[in-house]
Design a protein around this motif. Sequence first.
Motif, PDB file in Angstrom:
ATOM      1  N   ARG A 196      52.615   2.408  49.424  1.00  0.00           N
ATOM      2  CA  ARG A 196      51.949   3.413  50.244  1.00  0.00           C
ATOM      3  C   ARG A 196      52.258   3.122  51.702  1.00  0.00           C
ATOM      4  NH1 ARG A 196      49.402   3.297  45.410  1.00  0.00           N
ATOM      5  NH2 ARG A 196      48.247   5.169  44.809  1.00  0.00           N
ATOM      6  N   SER A 197      52.632   4.177  52.448  1.00  0.00           N
ATOM      7  CA  SER A 197      53.048   3.950  53.823  1.00  0.00           C
ATOM      8  C   SER A 197      52.837   5.203  54.653  1.00  0.00           C
ATOM      9  CB  SER A 197      54.533   3.541  53.864  1.00  0.00           C
ATOM     10  OG  SER A 197      54.925   3.130  55.146  1.00  0.00           O
ATOM     11  N   SER A 198      52.747   5.011  55.956  1.00  0.00           N
ATOM     12  CA  SER A 198      52.671   6.139  56.882  1.00  0.00           C
ATOM     13  C   SER A 198      54.082   6.527  57.316  1.00  0.00           C
ATOM     14  CB  SER A 198      51.845   5.763  58.110  1.00  0.00           C
ATOM     15  OG  SER A 198      52.540   4.793  58.892  1.00  0.00           O
ATOM     16  N   ILE A 199      54.213   7.737  57.837  1.00  0.00           N
ATOM     17  CA  ILE A 199      55.537   8.182  58.288  1.00  0.00           C
ATOM     18  C   ILE A 199      55.974   7.383  59.502  1.00  0.00           C
ATOM     19  CG2 ILE A 199      54.802  10.063  59.833  1.00  0.00           C
ATOM     20  CD1 ILE A 199      57.706  10.198  57.294  1.00  0.00           C
ATOM     21  N   ASP A 208      42.266   5.395  40.380  1.00  0.00           N
ATOM     22  CA  ASP A 208      41.439   4.960  41.506  1.00  0.00           C
ATOM     23  C   ASP A 208      41.394   3.443  41.669  1.00  0.00           C
ATOM     24  OD1 ASP A 208      40.095   5.850  43.736  1.00  0.00           O
ATOM     25  OD2 ASP A 208      38.120   5.751  42.797  1.00  0.00           O
ATOM     26  N   ARG A 209      42.360   2.753  41.098  1.00  0.00           N
ATOM     27  CA  ARG A 209      42.413   1.301  41.273  1.00  0.00           C
ATOM     28  C   ARG A 209      43.785   0.790  40.849  1.00  0.00           C
ATOM     29  NH1 ARG A 209      40.655  -1.823  36.455  1.00  0.00           N
ATOM     30  NH2 ARG A 209      40.450  -0.408  34.687  1.00  0.00           N
ATOM     31  N   ASP A 210      44.043  -0.446  41.213  1.00  0.00           N
ATOM     32  CA  ASP A 210      45.294  -1.078  40.827  1.00  0.00           C
ATOM     33  C   ASP A 210      45.256  -1.476  39.361  1.00  0.00           C
ATOM     34  OD1 ASP A 210      46.551  -1.193  43.524  1.00  0.00           O
ATOM     35  OD2 ASP A 210      44.797  -2.428  43.957  1.00  0.00           O
ATOM     36  N   SER A 232      51.209  -0.606  52.382  1.00  0.00           N
ATOM     37  CA  SER A 232      50.525  -1.460  51.414  1.00  0.00           C
ATOM     38  C   SER A 232      51.095  -1.254  50.020  1.00  0.00           C
ATOM     39  CB  SER A 232      49.022  -1.151  51.407  1.00  0.00           C
ATOM     40  OG  SER A 232      48.374  -1.833  50.355  1.00  0.00           O
ATOM     41  N   TRP A 233      51.103  -2.329  49.234  1.00  0.00           N
ATOM     42  CA  TRP A 233      51.527  -2.256  47.840  1.00  0.00           C
ATOM     43  C   TRP A 233      50.379  -1.892  46.901  1.00  0.00           C
ATOM     44  CZ3 TRP A 233      56.307  -2.125  46.005  1.00  0.00           C
ATOM     45  CH2 TRP A 233      57.360  -2.654  46.756  1.00  0.00           C
ATOM     46  N   THR A 234      49.148  -1.886  47.376  1.00  0.00           N
ATOM     47  CA  THR A 234      48.005  -1.733  46.476  1.00  0.00           C
ATOM     48  C   THR A 234      47.078  -0.602  46.899  1.00  0.00           C
ATOM     49  OG1 THR A 234      46.659  -3.333  47.708  1.00  0.00           O
ATOM     50  CG2 THR A 234      48.041  -4.203  45.934  1.00  0.00           C
ATOM     51  N   VAL A 235      46.377  -0.047  45.916  1.00  0.00           N
ATOM     52  CA  VAL A 235      45.329   0.929  46.193  1.00  0.00           C
ATOM     53  C   VAL A 235      44.204   0.256  46.973  1.00  0.00           C
ATOM     54  CG1 VAL A 235      43.612   2.458  45.145  1.00  0.00           C
ATOM     55  CG2 VAL A 235      45.899   2.261  44.119  1.00  0.00           C
ATOM     56  N   LYS A 236      43.890  -0.966  46.577  1.00  0.00           N
ATOM     57  CA  LYS A 236      42.774  -1.709  47.190  1.00  0.00           C
ATOM     58  C   LYS A 236      42.950  -1.876  48.692  1.00  0.00           C
ATOM     59  CE  LYS A 236      42.827  -6.128  46.609  1.00  0.00           C
ATOM     60  NZ  LYS A 236      42.773  -7.471  45.993  1.00  0.00           N
ATOM     61  N   ASN A 237      44.181  -2.079  49.132  1.00  0.00           N
ATOM     62  CA  ASN A 237      44.431  -2.321  50.548  1.00  0.00           C
ATOM     63  C   ASN A 237      44.916  -1.083  51.295  1.00  0.00           C
ATOM     64  OD1 ASN A 237      43.729  -5.081  50.507  1.00  0.00           O
ATOM     65  ND2 ASN A 237      45.733  -5.612  49.644  1.00  0.00           N
ATOM     66  N   THR A 238      44.630   0.088  50.739  1.00  0.00           N
ATOM     67  CA  THR A 238      44.926   1.350  51.411  1.00  0.00           C
ATOM     68  C   THR A 238      43.600   1.989  51.818  1.00  0.00           C
ATOM     69  OG1 THR A 238      46.872   1.658  49.996  1.00  0.00           O
ATOM     70  CG2 THR A 238      46.106   3.573  51.243  1.00  0.00           C
ATOM     71  N   PRO A 239      43.195   1.870  53.077  1.00  0.00           N
ATOM     72  CA  PRO A 239      41.885   2.391  53.504  1.00  0.00           C
ATOM     73  C   PRO A 239      41.775   3.892  53.269  1.00  0.00           C
ATOM     74  CG  PRO A 239      42.863   0.988  55.200  1.00  0.00           C
ATOM     75  CD  PRO A 239      43.932   1.246  54.185  1.00  0.00           C
ATOM     76  N   GLN A 240      40.644   4.322  52.714  1.00  0.00           N
ATOM     77  CA  GLN A 240      40.459   5.748  52.439  1.00  0.00           C
ATOM     78  C   GLN A 240      40.551   6.585  53.704  1.00  0.00           C
ATOM     79  OE1 GLN A 240      36.886   6.459  50.190  1.00  0.00           O
ATOM     80  NE2 GLN A 240      37.770   5.679  48.288  1.00  0.00           N
ATOM     81  N   LEU A 241      40.056   6.068  54.809  1.00  0.00           N
ATOM     82  CA  LEU A 241      40.072   6.825  56.058  1.00  0.00           C
ATOM     83  C   LEU A 241      41.485   7.044  56.587  1.00  0.00           C
ATOM     84  CD1 LEU A 241      37.008   5.368  58.023  1.00  0.00           C
ATOM     85  CD2 LEU A 241      37.220   7.621  56.949  1.00  0.00           C
ATOM     86  N   SER A 279      49.979   8.267  61.280  1.00  0.00           N
ATOM     87  CA  SER A 279      49.520   7.002  60.697  1.00  0.00           C
ATOM     88  C   SER A 279      48.894   7.172  59.322  1.00  0.00           C
ATOM     89  CB  SER A 279      48.515   6.326  61.633  1.00  0.00           C
ATOM     90  OG  SER A 279      49.117   5.983  62.862  1.00  0.00           O
ATOM     91  N   THR A 280      48.796   8.402  58.828  1.00  0.00           N
ATOM     92  CA  THR A 280      48.221   8.640  57.504  1.00  0.00           C
ATOM     93  C   THR A 280      49.114   8.023  56.436  1.00  0.00           C
ATOM     94  OG1 THR A 280      47.188  10.708  58.213  1.00  0.00           O
ATOM     95  CG2 THR A 280      47.512  10.404  55.856  1.00  0.00           C
ATOM     96  N   MET A 281      48.496   7.294  55.519  1.00  0.00           N
ATOM     97  CA  MET A 281      49.259   6.604  54.465  1.00  0.00           C
ATOM     98  C   MET A 281      49.378   7.489  53.229  1.00  0.00           C
ATOM     99  SD  MET A 281      47.583   2.812  54.973  1.00  0.00           S
ATOM    100  CE  MET A 281      48.578   1.990  53.711  1.00  0.00           C
TER     101      MET A 281
END
Length: 403
Positions: free
Chosen positions: A281-284, A165-167, A242-251, A89-91
């Motif tokens: 950005r996506s998980s495998i 570090d941002r969109d 996600s298409w954005t850095v903002k909506n990609t959780p760091q965890l 689930s890692t993006m």
Amino acid sequence: MRFLDPTPTCQISRRTFLGAGLSTLLLPSVTSAGNLLPPSLDLESFIQNEMRKANIPGLAAGYARDGVVQFAEGYGIADIAKRRAVTASTMFHIASVTKIVTATMIMRLAERGKLALDEPISHHLDFPVVNPRFPDMAITFRQLLTHTSSISDARYYEIDFRENDRDADLSLTDFLKQYLVPGGGHYSKTGCFSAARPGAAWDYCNVGFGLLGHLAGRIGGVDMREQTRRDIFTPLDMEHTSWTVKNTPQLHSAVPYDRVDGALTPVKPVGFPDWPAGMLRSSISDFMKFVAASANGGRAGDVELLGTATMAQMLDMRAPAGLPEWLSGQGLGWMASPLAGQVRPNHWGGDPGVFTAVYLAPATRSGVAIFTNAGASAENRTALKNIADRLFQAAAELTRPSR
């Protein structure tokens, strides 16, 4: 940016390497709970050995056949400092692999009769896009999809459009107008368009795929990011995309790493205004559902992304003038090149701290994907090719009927 050999436009500052050597940090694979074909210990050992040789901290790999994800695996480290493991689930930032999603959205619109591949894109634009050397020649959707539009990235590579570090603050529309319209802040007759007429020669183009995303938004009546969420991600149950850095959780995110003086060094995630060309950005576990459909004539389970004929059209490879020798053909978004002696449709992606690849084997309706959080290198490229080939081999062994 976003190709086999992304070339950073600024120097990476030197930082202290976090943690011990890679060989002491590799963790066991983290298997997706939904795996149908758990890979053997031999395959796991093979992948981890390739990671060590290429100094790859974290990697995710998957295999699909007949429209079904057979397995999705995480290997190694997503965050060295926190010793956080890669899971299914890692993006990952998948960079130019994004282009096959953008191409798929365009082909969905074509199937619905909203556009024709060989019609001028000018019919759908709110600003002019004309090669000044050939003002009477139209640019078409097919040319954009096959990197033969005569729009050039030459000027693009002279400018650092990235945001760390941002969109990006610059919108896609403003980016395109500044780059493609005479009088725009980044416009150049010789740098934004090539000397070849539209349709005459292959010239890999991020800006062209940015333009496709803009066109999809205008034709579909809503931003292409929303269209892909509605028509692709939600039907396929892709929750970690996600298409954005903002909506990609760091965890849930793989930290990107580049090599500085031989040491793995974390770099900030990047945002670019031409997001349809490489910002996904996506998980495998998510992306393999898309790969499963692409390898299976456009269908995964009950979800039809594209009709069989349309998917075959995307994978119909041609050889335009100027196609580099390491490519065997260019399709609609997809490319083709040899893997272990067999020509396979594929796409690669590279941005600061990431390197990714997707391969299809249409004859067996199968596909593989590999994501890494290490920047492009010759060693990384070799590792990804070796792992892709081994995944196809392992899957063939696991699915071969017993005698």
